[in-house]
Design a protein around this motif. Structure first.
Motif, PDB file in Angstrom:
ATOM      1  N   GLN A 190       1.201  -1.001  -0.035  1.00 28.81           N
ATOM      2  CA  GLN A 190       0.538   0.188  -0.082  1.00 28.81           C
ATOM      3  C   GLN A 190       0.844   1.572  -0.168  1.00 28.81           C
ATOM      4  OE1 GLN A 190      -4.171   0.268   0.281  1.00 28.81           O
ATOM      5  NE2 GLN A 190      -2.725   2.199  -0.464  1.00 28.81           N
ATOM      6  N   LEU A 191       0.201   2.091  -0.782  1.00 30.50           N
ATOM      7  CA  LEU A 191       1.438   3.117  -1.185  1.00 30.50           C
ATOM      8  C   LEU A 191       0.058   4.118  -0.085  1.00 30.50           C
ATOM      9  CD1 LEU A 191       1.243   3.751  -4.461  1.00 30.50           C
ATOM     10  CD2 LEU A 191       3.310   3.997  -2.936  1.00 30.50           C
ATOM     11  N   VAL A 192       1.519   5.256   0.618  1.00 33.97           N
ATOM     12  CA  VAL A 192       1.228   5.994   1.747  1.00 33.97           C
ATOM     13  C   VAL A 192       0.935   8.008   1.133  1.00 33.97           C
ATOM     14  CG1 VAL A 192       1.407   6.261   4.279  1.00 33.97           C
ATOM     15  CG2 VAL A 192       0.928   4.710   3.385  1.00 33.97           C
ATOM     16  N   ASN A 193       0.091   8.596   1.789  1.00 37.16           N
ATOM     17  CA  ASN A 193       0.217   9.951   1.506  1.00 37.16           C
ATOM     18  C   ASN A 193       0.789  10.057   3.161  1.00 37.16           C
ATOM     19  OD1 ASN A 193       0.581  12.299   1.416  1.00 37.16           O
ATOM     20  ND2 ASN A 193      -1.578  12.816   0.029  1.00 37.16           N
ATOM     21  N   PRO A 194       2.546  10.766   2.818  1.00 38.70           N
ATOM     22  CA  PRO A 194       2.968  11.079   4.326  1.00 38.70           C
ATOM     23  C   PRO A 194       2.102  12.429   4.282  1.00 38.70           C
ATOM     24  CG  PRO A 194       5.130  11.452   2.516  1.00 38.70           C
ATOM     25  CD  PRO A 194       3.320  10.980   2.075  1.00 38.70           C
ATOM     26  N   GLY A 195       1.818  13.217   3.585  1.00 35.52           N
ATOM     27  CA  GLY A 195       1.352  14.489   4.670  1.00 35.52           C
ATOM     28  C   GLY A 195       2.273  15.768   4.381  1.00 35.52           C
ATOM     29  N   THR A 196       3.765  15.082   3.622  1.00 35.40           N
ATOM     30  CA  THR A 196       4.603  15.717   3.423  1.00 35.40           C
ATOM     31  C   THR A 196       5.670  15.759   2.254  1.00 35.40           C
ATOM     32  OG1 THR A 196       6.908  16.621   4.876  1.00 35.40           O
ATOM     33  CG2 THR A 196       6.373  14.558   4.717  1.00 35.40           C
ATOM     34  N   ARG A 197       6.661  16.169   1.529  1.00 32.50           N
ATOM     35  CA  ARG A 197       7.216  16.538   0.648  1.00 32.50           C
ATOM     36  C   ARG A 197       7.533  15.202   0.475  1.00 32.50           C
ATOM     37  NH1 ARG A 197       5.492  17.608  -3.695  1.00 32.50           N
ATOM     38  NH2 ARG A 197       7.654  18.324  -4.917  1.00 32.50           N
ATOM     39  N   ILE A 198       8.685  14.641  -0.594  1.00 32.55           N
ATOM     40  CA  ILE A 198       9.270  14.056  -0.451  1.00 32.55           C
ATOM     41  C   ILE A 198      10.948  14.099  -0.901  1.00 32.55           C
ATOM     42  CG2 ILE A 198       9.571  11.222  -1.058  1.00 32.55           C
ATOM     43  CD1 ILE A 198       7.193  11.042  -1.477  1.00 32.55           C
ATOM     44  N   SER A 199      11.545  14.570  -0.587  1.00 27.27           N
ATOM     45  CA  SER A 199      13.307  15.006  -1.174  1.00 27.27           C
ATOM     46  C   SER A 199      13.877  14.406  -2.336  1.00 27.27           C
ATOM     47  CB  SER A 199      14.236  14.973  -0.545  1.00 27.27           C
ATOM     48  OG  SER A 199      14.630  13.807   0.547  1.00 27.27           O
ATOM     49  N   PRO A 200      14.098  14.961  -3.316  1.00 23.68           N
ATOM     50  CA  PRO A 200      14.588  14.314  -4.471  1.00 23.68           C
ATOM     51  C   PRO A 200      15.455  12.941  -4.534  1.00 23.68           C
ATOM     52  CG  PRO A 200      14.661  16.816  -4.952  1.00 23.68           C
ATOM     53  CD  PRO A 200      14.167  16.478  -3.460  1.00 23.68           C
ATOM     54  N   PHE A 201      16.540  12.757  -2.995  1.00 22.31           N
ATOM     55  CA  PHE A 201      17.446  12.411  -2.889  1.00 22.31           C
ATOM     56  C   PHE A 201      16.461  10.822  -2.675  1.00 22.31           C
ATOM     57  CE2 PHE A 201      18.846   9.621   0.353  1.00 22.31           C
ATOM     58  CZ  PHE A 201      20.312   8.910   0.114  1.00 22.31           C
ATOM     59  N   ILE A 202      14.711  10.773  -1.458  1.00 16.65           N
ATOM     60  CA  ILE A 202      14.758   9.442  -1.460  1.00 16.65           C
ATOM     61  C   ILE A 202      13.171   9.267  -2.930  1.00 16.65           C
ATOM     62  CG2 ILE A 202      13.049   8.876   0.035  1.00 16.65           C
ATOM     63  CD1 ILE A 202      14.853   8.911   1.522  1.00 16.65           C
ATOM     64  N   GLU A 203      13.091  10.394  -3.795  1.00 18.87           N
ATOM     65  CA  GLU A 203      12.837  10.057  -4.544  1.00 18.87           C
ATOM     66  C   GLU A 203      13.342   9.287  -5.672  1.00 18.87           C
ATOM     67  OE1 GLU A 203       8.979  13.355  -6.419  1.00 18.87           O
ATOM     68  OE2 GLU A 203      11.009  13.507  -6.868  1.00 18.87           O
ATOM     69  N   ASN A 204      15.039   9.552  -5.642  1.00 20.76           N
ATOM     70  CA  ASN A 204      15.812   8.437  -6.465  1.00 20.76           C
ATOM     71  C   ASN A 204      16.088   6.888  -5.754  1.00 20.76           C
ATOM     72  OD1 ASN A 204      16.309  10.218  -8.017  1.00 20.76           O
ATOM     73  ND2 ASN A 204      17.431  12.012  -7.356  1.00 20.76           N
ATOM     74  N   LEU A 205      16.109   7.049  -4.767  1.00 24.69           N
ATOM     75  CA  LEU A 205      16.383   5.661  -3.935  1.00 24.69           C
ATOM     76  C   LEU A 205      15.236   5.142  -3.799  1.00 24.69           C
ATOM     77  CD1 LEU A 205      18.142   4.954  -2.326  1.00 24.69           C
ATOM     78  CD2 LEU A 205      16.988   5.599  -0.239  1.00 24.69           C
ATOM     79  N   THR A 206      14.139   5.095  -3.779  1.00 29.52           N
ATOM     80  CA  THR A 206      12.743   4.369  -4.038  1.00 29.52           C
ATOM     81  C   THR A 206      12.005   4.512  -4.996  1.00 29.52           C
ATOM     82  OG1 THR A 206      11.798   5.815  -2.601  1.00 29.52           O
ATOM     83  CG2 THR A 206      13.002   5.089  -1.549  1.00 29.52           C
ATOM     84  N   GLY A 207      11.838   5.481  -5.924  1.00 33.64           N
ATOM     85  CA  GLY A 207      11.555   5.076  -6.801  1.00 33.64           C
ATOM     86  C   GLY A 207       9.811   5.530  -6.496  1.00 33.64           C
ATOM     87  N   ILE A 208       9.866   6.430  -5.368  1.00 32.74           N
ATOM     88  CA  ILE A 208       8.309   6.597  -4.848  1.00 32.74           C
ATOM     89  C   ILE A 208       8.157   8.138  -5.577  1.00 32.74           C
ATOM     90  CG2 ILE A 208       6.786   6.968  -2.970  1.00 32.74           C
ATOM     91  CD1 ILE A 208       7.993   3.893  -2.513  1.00 32.74           C
ATOM     92  N   SER A 209       7.919   8.717  -6.170  1.00 29.12           N
ATOM     93  CA  SER A 209       7.266  10.126  -6.205  1.00 29.12           C
ATOM     94  C   SER A 209       6.400  10.952  -6.064  1.00 29.12           C
ATOM     95  CB  SER A 209       7.522  10.919  -7.570  1.00 29.12           C
ATOM     96  OG  SER A 209       6.179  10.096  -7.849  1.00 29.12           O
ATOM     97  N   ASN A 210       6.557  11.375  -5.214  1.00 31.55           N
ATOM     98  CA  ASN A 210       5.135  13.010  -4.497  1.00 31.55           C
ATOM     99  C   ASN A 210       4.261  12.591  -5.572  1.00 31.55           C
ATOM    100  OD1 ASN A 210       6.456  15.059  -2.676  1.00 31.55           O
ATOM    101  ND2 ASN A 210       7.970  14.942  -4.138  1.00 31.55           N
TER     102      ASN A 210
END
Length: 458
Positions: free
Chosen positions: A40-60
């Motif tokens: 299950q994807l979860v809305n974190p209620g905050t921005r995902i940083s570019p570093f974490i986006e690149n690491l996990t492949g999970i984008s805002n």
């Protein structure tokens, strides 16, 4: 066979108290061997940083329409309830879930097994036990990395692999070793070990409730609450004080903070308020005083002693030193006067009788300011030079300021700690609270972080 849950999370960062979950992956294995998978994807209620986006492949964009954790909490709890919680670096995943559940009002608890520790126990000949190392070493099949379900599947594969490589006796022995709790005081529930978070914060040791109420025996702080608490009990055989504390402790409570600054401030404030019997430092300092320089006219600056609580510490006020009491302050001033050949009378350490010089002049230490041989202004300049090493930092703002740490904002006013807020509403509520007394320990903590302070706007 015990029911199992292999768990992996993707998050916005590494701090369970301030970062949030972006994806949950669970592989459930029932006692009869039945396997179910859930992601299950979860809305974190905050921005995902570019570093974490690149690491996990999970984008805002991917989590924009996903439900927040509160909406999936019941489903997650249903899938984990009654199961052994298995994860790689399990404290990370368990800590994040505990914090997310806590925000929904749920006190989540589960028995935990860490596959990093399990791998180290079963394969001590290897130095590395990261998930990538296990994939290579055991030929695990990775359908993707840094996605929740894919990593949960890898942990499940590792569990299956060890049951091929190792005997049941070896696995049972490893699990028994990992489930052996550190030595605890006899009156403490051993399950507390699984509850202690590995996050910064403050911890409180309580004894038996008395006629004075449920007051703590000891309050401490640590970057890692769990390891710091356990260190007290591992040292109880080497220290009489730790042994006494361990024997008296009946309950442990804790407050998690976003970082070390928050832990330091909370500890200092709580010790002053609650006065634990076993805390030798950070006790109340109502007699703390400081020197100021009073303009006595004609160029004469005379030291004046004031209680620190009565000083504003603003930019327009200069203060010199923080002392436990007037005696300590006077002793310090006297040493400066003697070392810098200052006048006892002009420095306020002695009273002039008629036209008689001070004792220092009689012993040729004072340069004669008390009898007009040294101009008052010159003596004042030398006094300033002597006291400069004691100069305290002035409060640099016209009003309150904050130190941001993770998702917490520590509110400060004239070196007084007003409290910690997690939202603008909480912050504005703190602005209306009464300022606490000046505290020397809080001042020392905050001086190291003055560069991080920002004035409160509006």
């Amino acid at each position: 066979m015990t029911a199992l849950a292999f768990v992996d999370l993707e998050t916005t960062g590494a701090t369970a108290t301030s970062d949030r979950i972006t994806e949950i992956g669970i592989v459930e294995v029932d006692a009869d061997g039945t396997v179910r998978e859930w992601q299950q994807l979860v809305n974190p209620g905050t921005r995902i940083s570019p570093f974490i986006e690149n690491l996990t492949g999970i984008s805002n964009a991917m989590v924009a329409d996903a439900p927040p954790f509160a909406e999936v909490a019941e489903e997650v709890l249903r899938r984990l309830r009654g199961r052994l919680f298995i994860a790689h670096n399990a404290r990370f995943d368990y800590g994040f879930l505990k914090n997310e559940f806590k925000r929904t009002g749920v006190d989540f608890r589960a028995p935990v097994l860490c596959t990093v520790k399990l791998s180290r126990t079963l394969y001590p000949e290897f130095k590395r036990h990261s998930l990538d190392s296990l994939i290579e070493r055991h030929s695990l099949i990775a359908n993707g990395r840094h996605r929740a379900l894919a990593d949960a599947q890898l942990i499940h594969q590792f569990w299956q692999k060890i049951h091929v490589d190792r005997s049941s006796a070896d696995i049972d022995a490893a699990l028994k070793t990992l489930n052996t709790h550190p030595s605890l005081p006899p009156h403490l529930d051993a399950s507390i070990i699984d509850e202690l978070p590995e996050t910064p914060g403050v911890y409180l040791f309580y004894g038996e409730a008395s006629e004075h109420g449920d007051l703590p025996l000891y309050i401490g702080k640590g970057k890692n609450i769990r390891s710091r608490v356990l260190s007290h009990f591992s040292a109880d055989h080497r220290s009489a004080r730790e042994m006494t504390l361990a024997q008296q402790t009946r309950r442990i409570d804790w407050i998690e903070t976003a970082g070390e600054i928050g832990a330091l401030l909370r500890e200092a404030a709580l010790v002053k308020t609650m006065q634990p019997t076993q805390n030798r430092q950070l006790r109340r300092n109502d007699e703390v005083c400081t020197w100021t320089l009073v303009d006595a006219g004609d160029g004469w600056l005379r030291p004046g002693l004031s209680l620190a609580g009565e000083i504003g510490f603003g930019i327009d006020s200069a203060c010199y030193g923080l002392f436990k009491n007037a005696r300590e302050a006077t002793q310090t001033l006297r040493k400066l006067v003697e070392a810098h050949q200052l006048c006892d009378i002009l420095s306020g350490l002695d009273r002039q009788v008629g036209d008689k010089p001070c004792f220092g002049h009689q012993t040729r230490r004072c340069k004669g300011g008390c009898v007009g041989k040294e101009p008052l202004a010159k003596h004042s300049m030398r006094l300033l030079g002597a006291m400069v090493t004691l100069k305290l930092a002035s409060w640099p703002f016209p009003g309150p300021a904050v130190i941001r740490e993770g998702d917490e904002a520590h509110l400060i006013d004239a070196w007084r700690y007003l409290g910690t807020a997690r939202s603008d509403d909480e912050l504005h509520a703190l602005l209306d609270t009464q300022r606490p007394p000046f505290d020397r320990d809080t001042y020392k903590i905050l001086c190291k972080h003055i560069g991080s302070m920002r004035p409160v706007s509006g």
